[in-house]
Scaffold this motif. Structure first.
Motif, mmCIF file in Angstrom:
data_model
loop_
_atom_site.group_PDB
_atom_site.id
_atom_site.type_symbol
_atom_site.label_atom_id
_atom_site.label_comp_id
_atom_site.label_asym_id
_atom_site.label_seq_id
_atom_site.Cartn_x
_atom_site.Cartn_y
_atom_site.Cartn_z
ATOM 1 N N ILE A 1 3.142 0.215 0.649
ATOM 2 C CA ILE A 1 2.113 0.042 1.667
ATOM 3 C C ILE A 1 1.104 -0.921 1.041
ATOM 4 N N GLY A 2 0.981 -2.096 1.601
ATOM 5 C CA GLY A 2 0.164 -3.148 1.001
ATOM 6 C C GLY A 2 -1.328 -2.871 1.047
ATOM 7 N N ASP A 3 -2.061 -3.653 0.266
ATOM 8 C CA ASP A 3 -3.519 -3.564 0.250
ATOM 9 C C ASP A 3 -4.054 -3.738 1.671
ATOM 10 N N CYS A 4 -4.942 -2.863 2.067
ATOM 11 C CA CYS A 4 -5.635 -2.925 3.359
ATOM 12 C C CYS A 4 -4.695 -2.841 4.567
ATOM 13 N N MET B 1 -7.075 0.315 -0.746
ATOM 14 C CA MET B 1 -7.682 0.492 0.581
ATOM 15 C C MET B 1 -6.657 0.541 1.717
ATOM 16 N N ALA B 2 -5.433 0.956 1.416
ATOM 17 C CA ALA B 2 -4.350 0.975 2.408
ATOM 18 C C ALA B 2 -4.726 1.729 3.682
ATOM 19 N N PHE B 3 -5.424 2.860 3.535
ATOM 20 C CA PHE B 3 -5.822 3.668 4.690
ATOM 21 C C PHE B 3 -7.345 3.860 4.740
ATOM 22 N N ALA B 4 -8.080 3.070 3.994
ATOM 23 C CA ALA B 4 -9.541 3.214 3.936
ATOM 24 C C ALA B 4 -10.158 3.023 5.317
#
Length: 186
Positions: free
Chosen positions: A7-10, A33-36
Motif C-alpha cells: 500500500i503506497g505512501d498516501c 500516511m497510507a490511511f492517514a
C-alpha cells in the motif's frame, strides 16, 4: 486474484468515507500516511504478511483497536497518532521500533511485547533492546508508563541510549552504566 503486495505512501490519505479495510494476504508493506486522516476508519484487518508499517500510516483515524501482524518487523514513527487505540502488543518478530512509534496516542493505557521477541523487552515503562537476554540499549521510555519517581540505573550491559529515548519523560534520576558509549539526543 490477490496480487497487491504494498500500500503506497498516501494511498488512501484523506479519504473520509473509508470505514473498514481488510488487506489481502500478499500485502507486506504499508506506506507512510497510507490511511492517514481517514476520519471514519474504525476497523482494519492486517494480514500476517505485513512486515513494515510506515510513518503515520493510521494517524488521525477512528481506530480503537488493532492486532499487529505476527510477521511485522518494522514500526515507524507516529503510526497510531491521534487514534483511539488503548492497547498494543508488539509481536515477536519486530526488530525495529522508531523513537516516536507510540507518540500522541492519548488513549493508550497498555503496551506489551510478546515474550518470544528476542530484540526488545518492556520493563518499568521502558523499551530496552536486548541481545542474548541482556539489555544493550534504551530504546524508548514511554512517558505514559514511567513513574516520575523512578531512579533509573542503566545496567552495565547497556552500551547505547538511543535517539529521543527519554523525550517527554519526567524521571527523577538516571545513573549511566560505565559501558554506555553512545548517547544520542534527548
Amino acid at each position: 486474484a490477490d496480487t497487491v503486495t504494498s500500500i503506497g505512501d498516501c494511498a488512501f490519505m484523506n479519504m473520509e468515507d473509508v470505514v473498514k479495510v481488510t488487506l489481502g494476504n500478499k500485502v507486506n508493506y504499508i506506506g507512510d500516511m497510507a490511511f492517514a486522516n481517514c476520519k471514519e476508519l474504525t476497523e482494519i484487518t492486517l494480514p500476517d504478511t505485513v512486515k513494515t508499517i510506515g510513518n503515520r500510516a493510521f494517524a488521525c483515524t477512528q481506530l480503537s483497536e488493532i492486532t499487529l501482524p505476527a510477521n511485522l518487523e518494522m514500526i515507524k514513527d507516529f503510526v497510531f497518532q491521534d487514534t483511539y487505540i488503548s492497547e498494543i502488543v508488539i509481536p515477536a518478530k519486530v526488530k525495529s521500533i522508531a523513537p516516536y512509534t507510540f507518540a500522541e496516542m492519548w488513549y493508550m493505557n497498555n503496551l506489551s511485547i510478546d515474550e518470544a521477541n528476542t530484540t526488545f523487552v518492556l520493563e518499568d515503562g521502558i523499551i530496552w533492546r536486548i541481545s542474548r537476554g541482556n539489555k544493550t540499549a534504551v530504546v524508548r521510555a514511554m512517558e505514559r508508563f514511567v513513574d516520575s519517581n523512578l531512579e533509573l540505573v542503566i545496567p552495565e550491559t547497556v552500551t547505547a541510549i538511543e535517539n529521543h529515548a527519554f523525550a517527554g519523560c519526567d524521571i527523577s534520576s538516571v545513573t549511566l552504566g560505565s559501558k554506555v558509549s553512545k548517547l544520542e539526543p534527548y
